[in-house]
Design an enzyme around this catalytic site. Structure first.
Site, PDB file in Angstrom:
ATOM      1  N   LYS A 198      42.929  37.716   1.851  1.00 38.50           N
ATOM      2  CA  LYS A 198      42.589  36.274   1.783  1.00 38.50           C
ATOM      3  C   LYS A 198      43.762  35.510   1.179  1.00 38.50           C
ATOM      4  CE  LYS A 198      40.165  34.625  -1.837  1.00 38.50           C
ATOM      5  NZ  LYS A 198      40.834  33.524  -2.538  1.00 38.50           N
ATOM      6  N   ASN A 199      44.332  36.027   0.092  1.00 36.59           N
ATOM      7  CA  ASN A 199      45.370  35.294  -0.639  1.00 36.59           C
ATOM      8  C   ASN A 199      46.738  35.352   0.020  1.00 36.59           C
ATOM      9  OD1 ASN A 199      43.385  34.524  -2.330  1.00 36.59           O
ATOM     10  ND2 ASN A 199      43.986  35.860  -4.026  1.00 36.59           N
ATOM     11  N   CYS A 232      37.774  24.703 -11.052  1.00 36.87           N
ATOM     12  CA  CYS A 232      36.717  25.580 -10.522  1.00 36.87           C
ATOM     13  C   CYS A 232      36.151  26.346 -11.714  1.00 36.87           C
ATOM     14  CB  CYS A 232      37.283  26.530  -9.473  1.00 36.87           C
ATOM     15  SG  CYS A 232      38.322  27.784 -10.185  1.00 36.87           S
ATOM     16  N   ARG A 238      42.827  24.707 -13.299  1.00 38.33           N
ATOM     17  CA  ARG A 238      43.641  24.930 -12.105  1.00 38.33           C
ATOM     18  C   ARG A 238      44.562  23.732 -11.767  1.00 38.33           C
ATOM     19  NH1 ARG A 238      40.963  29.011  -9.251  1.00 38.33           N
ATOM     20  NH2 ARG A 238      42.926  29.458  -8.228  1.00 38.33           N
ATOM     21  N   PRO A 239      45.347  23.259 -12.691  1.00 38.95           N
ATOM     22  CA  PRO A 239      46.238  22.134 -12.382  1.00 38.95           C
ATOM     23  C   PRO A 239      47.304  22.515 -11.353  1.00 38.95           C
ATOM     24  CG  PRO A 239      46.808  23.068 -14.492  1.00 38.95           C
ATOM     25  CD  PRO A 239      45.555  23.769 -14.053  1.00 38.95           C
ATOM     26  N   ASP A 248      50.461  20.852 -11.562  1.00 40.93           N
ATOM     27  CA  ASP A 248      51.645  20.149 -12.078  1.00 40.93           C
ATOM     28  C   ASP A 248      52.947  20.856 -11.713  1.00 40.93           C
ATOM     29  OD1 ASP A 248      50.336  21.989 -14.056  1.00 40.93           O
ATOM     30  OD2 ASP A 248      52.283  21.755 -15.031  1.00 40.93           O
ATOM     31  N   GLN A 249      52.934  22.175 -11.679  1.00 40.60           N
ATOM     32  CA  GLN A 249      54.162  22.920 -11.365  1.00 40.60           C
ATOM     33  C   GLN A 249      54.598  22.690  -9.926  1.00 40.60           C
ATOM     34  OE1 GLN A 249      56.043  24.827 -13.612  1.00 40.60           O
ATOM     35  NE2 GLN A 249      54.699  23.702 -15.010  1.00 40.60           N
ATOM     36  N   ASP A 251      42.725  39.151 -10.663  1.00 35.45           N
ATOM     37  CA  ASP A 251      41.657  39.192  -9.644  1.00 35.45           C
ATOM     38  C   ASP A 251      40.900  40.511  -9.634  1.00 35.45           C
ATOM     39  OD1 ASP A 251      43.377  37.185  -7.133  1.00 35.45           O
ATOM     40  OD2 ASP A 251      42.356  36.688  -8.997  1.00 35.45           O
ATOM     41  N   ILE A 278      45.634  34.967 -17.757  1.00 41.56           N
ATOM     42  CA  ILE A 278      46.008  34.041 -16.683  1.00 41.56           C
ATOM     43  C   ILE A 278      45.107  32.809 -16.650  1.00 41.56           C
ATOM     44  CG2 ILE A 278      46.426  33.809 -14.201  1.00 41.56           C
ATOM     45  CD1 ILE A 278      48.296  35.860 -15.554  1.00 41.56           C
ATOM     46  N   ARG A 309      33.246  33.769   0.435  1.00 40.73           N
ATOM     47  CA  ARG A 309      34.575  33.133   0.503  1.00 40.73           C
ATOM     48  C   ARG A 309      35.686  34.176   0.619  1.00 40.73           C
ATOM     49  NH1 ARG A 309      35.997  30.072  -4.325  1.00 40.73           N
ATOM     50  NH2 ARG A 309      37.897  29.959  -3.070  1.00 40.73           N
TER      51      ARG A 309
HETATM   52  C1  EPZ Z   1      46.298  32.416  -6.815  1.00 41.36           C
HETATM   53  O1  EPZ Z   1      45.740  31.239  -7.368  1.00 41.36           O
HETATM   54  C2  EPZ Z   1      45.146  33.153  -6.173  1.00 41.36           C
HETATM   55  N1  EPZ Z   1      44.558  32.339  -5.110  1.00 41.36           N
HETATM   56  C3  EPZ Z   1      44.091  33.483  -7.238  1.00 41.36           C
HETATM   57  O2  EPZ Z   1      43.063  34.240  -6.606  1.00 41.36           O
HETATM   58  C4  EPZ Z   1      44.752  34.338  -8.310  1.00 41.36           C
HETATM   59  O3  EPZ Z   1      43.817  34.603  -9.337  1.00 41.36           O
HETATM   60  C5  EPZ Z   1      45.956  33.577  -8.903  1.00 41.36           C
HETATM   61  O4  EPZ Z   1      46.871  33.241  -7.840  1.00 41.36           O
HETATM   62  C6  EPZ Z   1      46.718  34.409  -9.935  1.00 41.36           C
HETATM   63  O5  EPZ Z   1      47.146  35.613  -9.355  1.00 41.36           O
HETATM   64  C7  EPZ Z   1      45.189  32.284  -3.913  1.00 41.36           C
HETATM   65  O6  EPZ Z   1      46.240  32.867  -3.720  1.00 41.36           O
HETATM   66  C8  EPZ Z   1      44.535  31.452  -2.849  1.00 41.36           C
HETATM   67  P1  EPZ Z   1      48.419  30.344 -10.185  1.00 41.36           P
HETATM   68  P2  EPZ Z   1      46.732  30.068  -7.915  1.00 41.36           P
HETATM   69  O7  EPZ Z   1      49.029  29.082  -9.722  1.00 41.36           O
HETATM   70  O8  EPZ Z   1      47.944  30.005  -7.084  1.00 41.36           O
HETATM   71  C9  EPZ Z   1      48.138  27.757 -14.147  1.00 41.36           C
HETATM   72  C10 EPZ Z   1      40.888  34.880  -6.097  1.00 41.36           C
HETATM   73  O9  EPZ Z   1      39.947  35.298  -6.787  1.00 41.36           O
HETATM   74  N2  EPZ Z   1      48.864  26.736 -13.368  1.00 41.36           N
HETATM   75  O10 EPZ Z   1      49.242  31.586 -10.203  1.00 41.36           O
HETATM   76  O11 EPZ Z   1      45.925  28.842  -8.080  1.00 41.36           O
HETATM   77  C11 EPZ Z   1      46.729  27.998 -13.616  1.00 41.36           C
HETATM   78  O12 EPZ Z   1      45.826  27.088 -14.189  1.00 41.36           O
HETATM   79  C12 EPZ Z   1      41.721  33.731  -6.597  1.00 41.36           C
HETATM   80  O13 EPZ Z   1      41.228  35.355  -4.987  1.00 41.36           O
HETATM   81  C13 EPZ Z   1      49.305  25.583 -14.011  1.00 41.36           C
HETATM   82  O14 EPZ Z   1      49.085  25.401 -15.213  1.00 41.36           O
HETATM   83  O15 EPZ Z   1      47.099  30.649  -9.344  1.00 41.36           O
HETATM   84  C14 EPZ Z   1      46.456  29.413 -14.051  1.00 41.36           C
HETATM   85  O16 EPZ Z   1      46.025  29.405 -15.396  1.00 41.36           O
HETATM   86  C15 EPZ Z   1      41.256  33.210  -7.950  1.00 41.36           C
HETATM   87  N3  EPZ Z   1      49.980  24.642 -13.292  1.00 41.36           N
HETATM   88  C16 EPZ Z   1      47.829  30.093 -13.977  1.00 41.36           C
HETATM   89  O17 EPZ Z   1      48.785  29.028 -13.958  1.00 41.36           O
HETATM   90  C17 EPZ Z   1      50.242  24.813 -11.956  1.00 41.36           C
HETATM   91  O18 EPZ Z   1      50.877  23.910 -11.346  1.00 41.36           O
HETATM   92  C18 EPZ Z   1      48.043  30.914 -12.719  1.00 41.36           C
HETATM   93  O19 EPZ Z   1      47.772  30.088 -11.626  1.00 41.36           O
HETATM   94  C19 EPZ Z   1      49.793  25.993 -11.327  1.00 41.36           C
HETATM   95  C20 EPZ Z   1      49.115  26.936 -12.052  1.00 41.36           C
END
Ligand code: EPZ
Length: 427
Positions: free
Chosen positions: A22-23, A116, A121-122, A124-125, A311, A333, A403
């Protein structure tokens, strides 16, 4: 709302074929927007999130359709760059269309995804990196409005992410692929799904080096062409089913899955006393988990890849609930990824949460109870726990599981789980 009725206790044993990840499928579908000519994507899982993203991309005027596990896409008729809230709110990864739209068409208006169950889940990056590439970003009425600099093309730059972000890395790689000049990205995510995206972009004509490392160099090109590609296997689906073997003294063989992608998890399975064997190669690779005794307790800290994946945290917690001793889990995370704890405790577990740390006192067995799914990975851990529990359990809000787990009842039944999908409103 659908529910699962699960009658335990079952020994989870048998063979299961793993679907595409999925990811990986979600960023790969978004990347199809970048291609000037038609693209074909194989091994796409049949999931609600995939259907939602296809619906969103189709709303851009793109001709995209899924037949079986193959998606074809032709962007020739694209006529708008707008991703509406009503779709984005149901599937956060929709934000991944922002980079491709901005890079190829110089503009995009995408709803902010919102939070969620597991965290705020911001993004900003993502936005900070696009601004570093010259984009003009404004956020109005819950929408991100992005415009490329004059001339319509993003400008390659040197950028370091403040923290490791999978989606941020993916969005920016896609944008940089069509930028003018070279983009050097530091502190990138190295997840296998990020690697899969980079490999597909290269197949489309992108110039990317450092794939699989935290430092990526992307030399922008004028345009990207279509390609034929296949989604990498789902390492998290694999780990979820293998975890069922550890909870029930079972024996699960997962097919069409790559053990290299799951190393950190397989090591923990072995530390808990499982016998892990692997074999085959490429598409025929397989992983087997056999468990004879009670799991041994372990300590886990979730980390970006190649650390232990967040995950898989809920699934390993369910195994720890039955361990012969005390385990600890530290979730590094997401700020709120313990929603499954009160539900596992309803099934007889003994878990205490203190901030980011969960302390799990192992118990002999789970006992059946009605429980509620709260997010995708919590759902599968509750299903496995219910299958291991003595008696009949009812799991509510299982739309979460639809999902991310393709054909989940069929696969679970094939592993010996007595499971039935019911809808109390459709008497
Ligand atoms: C991806 O989410 C996955 N989803 C998530 O899988 C997975 O848990 C996550 O990566 C971490 O491995 C998909 O790939 C569709 P991140 P993503 O940006 O990209 C913070 C599942 O169960 N952050 O790596 O949204 C964020 O809040 C799902 O399949 C910022 O602060 O994760 C989190 O605490 C759940 N600012 C951490 O970083 C930003 O701009 C990691 O988020 C982006 C993220």
């Amino acid at each position: 709302m659908d529910q699962f009725l699960i009658k335990g206790a079952s020994r989870i044993a048998g063979e299961v074929t793993i679907s595409g990840a999925k990811n990986a499928a979600l960023p790969l579908l978004a990347a199809m927007i970048l291609a000037k000519t038609p693209t074909t994507l194989h091994n796409v899982p049949s999931l609600q999130d995939v259907r939602t993203l296809i619906q969103l991309i189709s709303g851009l005027g793109v001709v995209i359709k899924k037949e079986g596990n193959t998606v074809t896409c032709n962007t020739k008729t694209i006529d708008n760059f707008y991703a509406p809230y009503d779709l984005v709110k149901t599937m956060r990864a929709s934000i991944l269309v922002l980079g491709p739209l901005l890079a190829r068409f110089g503009e995009a208006e995408v709803s902010l995804p919102g939070g969620c169950a597991i965290g705020s889940r911001p993004v900003d990056q993502h936005l900070k990196a696009f601004e570093a590439m010259g984009a003009e970003i404004t956020v109005e009425n819950g929408y991100v409005k992005a415009k490329a600099p004059k001339g319509g093309r993003l400008i390659g730059c040197q950028h370091t992410f403040d923290m490791v972000t999978v989606g941020g890395t993916e969005n920016v790689i896609m944008a940089a692929a069509l930028a003018r000049g070279v983009t050097q990205l530091e502190n990138c995510a190295r997840e296998p799904e990020v690697v899969d995206l980079a490999n597909m972009l290269v197949a489309m004509g992108a110039k990317i080096s450092g794939i699989g490392t935290a430092s990526l160099v992307i030399e922008g090109v004028e345009e990207l062409h279509g390609c034929e590609y296949s989604v990498v296997s789902d390492r998290i689906e694999t780990g979820s089913y293998l975890a069922g073997a550890l909870m029930t003294r079972g024996d699960v063989l997962t097919k069409n899955t790559d053990p290299v992608l799951l190393q950190p998890v397989l090591k923990k399975f072995e530390d808990m006393g499982a016998t892990i064997t692997t074999g085959g190669n490429g598409k025929d690779s397989w992983i087997r988990a056999q468990m004879t005794g009670r799991p041994k307790p372990i300590d886990i800290r979730t980390q970006p890849h190649p650390g232990f994946p967040t995950d898989m945290q809920a699934q390993l917690m369910a195994v720890c609930c039955l361990a012969d001793g005390t385990s600890t889990i530290i979730e590094n995370i997401f700020e709120n990824r313990y929603m499954h704890v009160p539900e596992l405790n309803r099934l007889g577990a003994n878990i205490m949460v203190d901030g980011h740390t969960a302390i799990i006192e192992g118990v002999e067995k789970f006992t059946a109870a009605p429980v509620m799914a709260t997010d995708l990975r919590a759902s599968i851990s509750l299903v496995m726990a219910a299958a291991a529990a003595e008696g009949e359990s009812l799991i509510d809000r299982i739309y979460h599981i639809d999902r991310g787990y393709d054909d989940v009842e069929t696969k679970l039944r094939g592993l010996g789980v007595n499971i039935e999908r019911i809808n109390p409103n459709k008497r």
